[in-house]
Enzyme design. Structure first.
Site: not given
Length: 384
Positions: A239, A241, A292
């Site tokens: 991930d 982010h 995630s």
């Protein structure tokens, strides 16, 4: 199957890659069967059945021809391919086949015409006439960056501290975003845009917060060392982010916690090795995309295997109290907490590290069960 039209460029080719892989699998593995979780494809448009059903039907139409044997989808909510309106079909297939750079934005715009009371998206600047707190919230909810720095400065000038702008109107706006996303009234690409607005506002405030900390240090008001405690933060492997995680780090740092931010795409081993080496007091895991959630479970299981007893904080747009309780908490016997948003994190960490709670030292090897300093474990994960 992974979600497309998330607002993240790297995800744009997922559906196309899936379709292209099907005949290759059939050719190279004679007799092999293929399946896919079709509903995941349209995760970005939760709550909009018109768009989701069209995406599922169009994808299945092409996937079956390419060799798909089984699809996991609600068969009662499938549109007939030829009945999909031509305009919608073109927009959907632009996304599925990654045919244009603006395919996601075009589909999101169309979705807004069939998912609520509004029938069209028009430029309306009447919101600029409201108080600055309302303007900041509106900009976050609608992903508008045009005025964010000017509004942030206006809010800073009337706030006691720069942090008050983050903990006040910015967090209020992000709470609205979270509520809309959770109820399926806001899509993942829109959440990403909101997060970018938040990131720009926080970036504008950071120099002022650093100056405030330096002024306090020179005046002898700063507390050296670990301060309130030390927290390791990371976006889990797979991930990229980090906006929400970064905001959590800023809020903790401004409240005298030492934060070690490991960044994005961080493997479990690095997270846990760092926590042990730094003698951290807690670990915070962040993530936005669906995979995630599984990686967080893996990290929790590895913490359990190592015999760690650090509090584990779970956060991110796709995380939830239910997932944390049902999937993450059972993998780890120590305290596991779902943090709803960054505005709650200081209270959560403060409570977890309070002097009257059982204390522990981070083990370098797995201890016996009786060595756990957090013996009382809730039946389900906390939601703070």
């Amino acid at each position: 199957m992974l979600a497309v039209a998330t607002g993240i460029a790297e995800h744009n080719g997922y559906a196309k890659a899936f379709l292209e892989a099907l005949p290759l699998i059939k050719a190279r593995c004679p007799g092999a069967r293929t399946s896919g979780g079709i509903s995941n494809l349209s995760f970005s448009f939760r709550g909009n059945d018109v768009v989701r059903e069209a995406m599922h039907s169009a994808f299945l139409f092409h996937a079956v021809k390419a060799g798909l044997d089984m699809g996991i989808v609600n068969a009662g909510q499938l549109a007939v391919y030829q009945d999909i309106p031509a305009e919608l079909l073109e927009l959907v297939e632009d996304v599925l086949f990654d045919r244009r750079e603006d395919a996601t934005d075009r589909l999101v715009t169309f979705a807004s015409t069939v998912s609520g009371s509004a029938t069209q998206r028009v430029v309306d600047l009447s919101w600029r006439e409201g108080p600055v707190d309302e303007r900041l919230s509106h900009a976050l909810v609608h992903g508008i960056v045009d005025f964010i720095e000017a509004d942030t400065e206006e809010a800073r000038l009337v706030a006691l501290r720069p942090l008050d702008v983050i903990e006040g109107p910015l967090m209020d706006g992000m709470k609205v975003v979270g509520d809309l996303f959770g109820s399926g009234k806001m899509f993942l690409p829109q959440v990403v845009k909101s997060a970018r607005v938040m990131k720009r506002s926080v970036a504008y405030l950071e120099p002022f917060m650093e100056a405030e900390k330096e002024e306090a240090r020179l005046a002898g008001r700063g507390r050296p060392g670990r301060g309130q405690g030390k927290v390791v933060l990371a976006t889990v492997k797979g991930d990229v982010h980090d906006i929400g995680k970064n905001i959590v780090g800023v809020v903790l740092g401004c409240n005298n916690y030492e934060v070690i931010d490991l960044g994005v795409m961080v493997p479990a081993a690095k997270i846990l090795d760092t926590a042990i080496a730094e003698k951290a007091d807690a670990i915070g895991l962040s993530g936005l995309i669906t995979p995630s959630l599984d990686e967080m479970v893996s990290v929790a299981a590895e913490m359990q295997r190592r015999g760690m007893t650090l509090p584990l904080l779970i956060g991110g747009a796709t995380t939830s109290r239910q997932h944390t309780a049902v999937r993450v908490a059972p993998a780890y016997e120590a305290t596991t907490v779902h943090v709803l948003d960054a505005s709650r994190v200081v209270g959560v960490v403060s409570d977890l590290l309070a002097p009257d709670r059982p204390r522990r030292s981070t083990p370098t090897t797995a201890p016996s069960r009786s060595a756990c300093a957090w013996p009382t474990r809730p039946s389900s994960a906390c939601r703070c």
